[in-house]
Design an enzyme around this catalytic site. Sequence first.
Site, mmCIF file in Angstrom:
data_model
loop_
_atom_site.group_PDB
_atom_site.id
_atom_site.type_symbol
_atom_site.label_atom_id
_atom_site.label_comp_id
_atom_site.label_asym_id
_atom_site.label_seq_id
_atom_site.Cartn_x
_atom_site.Cartn_y
_atom_site.Cartn_z
ATOM 1 N N ARG A 168 39.639 45.113 33.902
ATOM 2 C CA ARG A 168 39.848 47.402 34.137
ATOM 3 C C ARG A 168 40.503 47.438 33.768
ATOM 4 O O ARG A 168 40.790 49.011 33.541
ATOM 5 C CB ARG A 168 39.873 46.915 35.736
ATOM 6 C CG ARG A 168 38.497 46.355 36.548
ATOM 7 C CD ARG A 168 38.974 46.672 38.228
ATOM 8 N NE ARG A 168 37.742 45.985 38.691
ATOM 9 C CZ ARG A 168 36.685 47.396 39.539
ATOM 10 N NH1 ARG A 168 36.981 48.231 38.696
ATOM 11 N NH2 ARG A 168 35.990 46.656 39.737
ATOM 12 N N THR A 200 41.414 47.448 44.731
ATOM 13 C CA THR A 200 40.228 48.597 43.664
ATOM 14 C C THR A 200 38.723 48.108 44.946
ATOM 15 O O THR A 200 37.904 49.055 44.384
ATOM 16 C CB THR A 200 40.038 47.402 42.310
ATOM 17 O OG1 THR A 200 41.291 47.230 41.935
ATOM 18 C CG2 THR A 200 38.665 48.024 41.910
ATOM 19 N N THR A 201 38.299 47.374 45.050
ATOM 20 C CA THR A 201 37.325 47.022 45.983
ATOM 21 C C THR A 201 37.773 48.002 47.665
ATOM 22 O O THR A 201 36.327 48.502 47.651
ATOM 23 C CB THR A 201 37.475 45.829 47.291
ATOM 24 O OG1 THR A 201 37.321 44.558 45.552
ATOM 25 C CG2 THR A 201 35.965 45.299 47.552
ATOM 26 N N LYS A 211 47.840 37.944 41.237
ATOM 27 C CA LYS A 211 46.992 37.767 41.197
ATOM 28 C C LYS A 211 46.128 38.047 40.324
ATOM 29 O O LYS A 211 46.092 38.846 39.518
ATOM 30 C CB LYS A 211 45.945 38.800 42.478
ATOM 31 C CG LYS A 211 44.390 38.588 42.552
ATOM 32 C CD LYS A 211 44.120 40.357 42.911
ATOM 33 C CE LYS A 211 42.483 40.297 43.170
ATOM 34 N NZ LYS A 211 42.017 41.533 44.003
ATOM 35 N N TYR A 232 49.171 42.157 39.721
ATOM 36 C CA TYR A 232 47.821 42.346 39.539
ATOM 37 C C TYR A 232 47.270 42.342 37.890
ATOM 38 O O TYR A 232 47.765 43.380 37.378
ATOM 39 C CB TYR A 232 47.143 43.251 40.577
ATOM 40 C CG TYR A 232 45.461 43.042 40.659
ATOM 41 C CD1 TYR A 232 44.885 42.218 40.336
ATOM 42 C CD2 TYR A 232 44.814 44.178 41.386
ATOM 43 C CE1 TYR A 232 43.525 42.203 40.180
ATOM 44 C CE2 TYR A 232 43.337 44.034 41.009
ATOM 45 C CZ TYR A 232 42.854 43.499 40.660
ATOM 46 O OH TYR A 232 41.636 42.745 40.716
ATOM 47 N N TYR A 282 44.351 51.647 31.365
ATOM 48 C CA TYR A 282 43.885 52.621 29.850
ATOM 49 C C TYR A 282 45.008 52.447 28.864
ATOM 50 O O TYR A 282 44.561 53.273 28.519
ATOM 51 C CB TYR A 282 44.037 54.500 30.952
ATOM 52 C CG TYR A 282 43.727 55.575 30.675
ATOM 53 C CD1 TYR A 282 42.124 55.534 29.792
ATOM 54 C CD2 TYR A 282 44.368 56.523 29.597
ATOM 55 C CE1 TYR A 282 41.735 56.363 29.084
ATOM 56 C CE2 TYR A 282 43.812 58.117 28.918
ATOM 57 C CZ TYR A 282 42.489 56.911 28.546
ATOM 58 O OH TYR A 282 41.949 58.220 27.935
ATOM 59 N N ILE A 331 42.595 35.655 46.767
ATOM 60 C CA ILE A 331 41.997 37.450 46.966
ATOM 61 C C ILE A 331 40.945 37.251 46.973
ATOM 62 O O ILE A 331 40.226 38.027 45.286
ATOM 63 C CB ILE A 331 43.212 38.714 46.497
ATOM 64 C CG1 ILE A 331 44.697 38.298 47.151
ATOM 65 C CG2 ILE A 331 42.840 39.857 47.302
ATOM 66 C CD1 ILE A 331 45.879 38.909 46.438
#
Length: 292
Positions: free
Chosen positions: A141, A47-48, A165, A136, A110, A207
Amino acid sequence: MNNKFVGTGVALVTPFNSDLSINHNALTNIVNFNIDNGTDYLVICGTTAESVTLTKQEKKDVIATISKANSGRLPLVLGIGGNNTVSVIEEIKSTDLRGIDAILSVSPYYSKPTQEGIYQHFKAIAEVSPIDIILYNVPGRTSKNMEVETTLRLAKDFKNIVGVKEAGNNMAQYYELIKNKPEGFLIISGDDDLVLGVTLAGGAGVISVIGQAFPKAFSEMIRLGLKGEAKAAYKLHFKLLDVIGYIFEENNPAGIKAVFEALNLCQDTVRLPLVPASNTLKAKISDFVNTF
């Protein structure tokens, strides 16, 4: 236990030039900065990294740059995930995974699947992946929490699912995972503000987003936490606490890129729909960096 992913992993940014092209020199410098200062493994295209704004070719170029800079020194984890299971499988099959140690795969966003839908999604991925998978969970999100029972069911059913994660910002969920996980399954924190408590409770480390900007202090904090040296570890935790808050104040990765700009490692440029950190936030970050 897969010790490759115990300690401090960092979710690398993708530095951009003013024209929004990728700054590969800056990316190389950030990789070397982390390797030289104690980071244990690198996470690519998470994402980052603003991976949702990268083209297929840009992702290949980013992987190539990081792999070349790393030169086999640290384990590499690659983000491959999404809410279209067939597309995720196709991406795994079509990606050159030589030199990649594991896939980090986000829970479907989503679509808001049921827990059974999440399980079946990761089952399908696990059955085709030639390398290890780190799940993850980031409900802030995805809008859907991957519940403890689902994570542990996947952990028990698939040998190549080696960890999670966990980024639900929920200590009760962390404790339940740590208490009930199979032997060797890694509970990796994705919450920079909670990671020390998670590590001291039996987690495998982190992480991190902020870790890539302060790798020496952050990775030392995690090492102390893994050894149970809470007092010394919390000294570093409290030293970093303000900047952890700052980088998530507006959006990620605008915050961490503002830190990198203050460190002269890359520009603070981000791609829409993200915008750079406000001048107010940048001033706070700059003050922190100058006095750290």
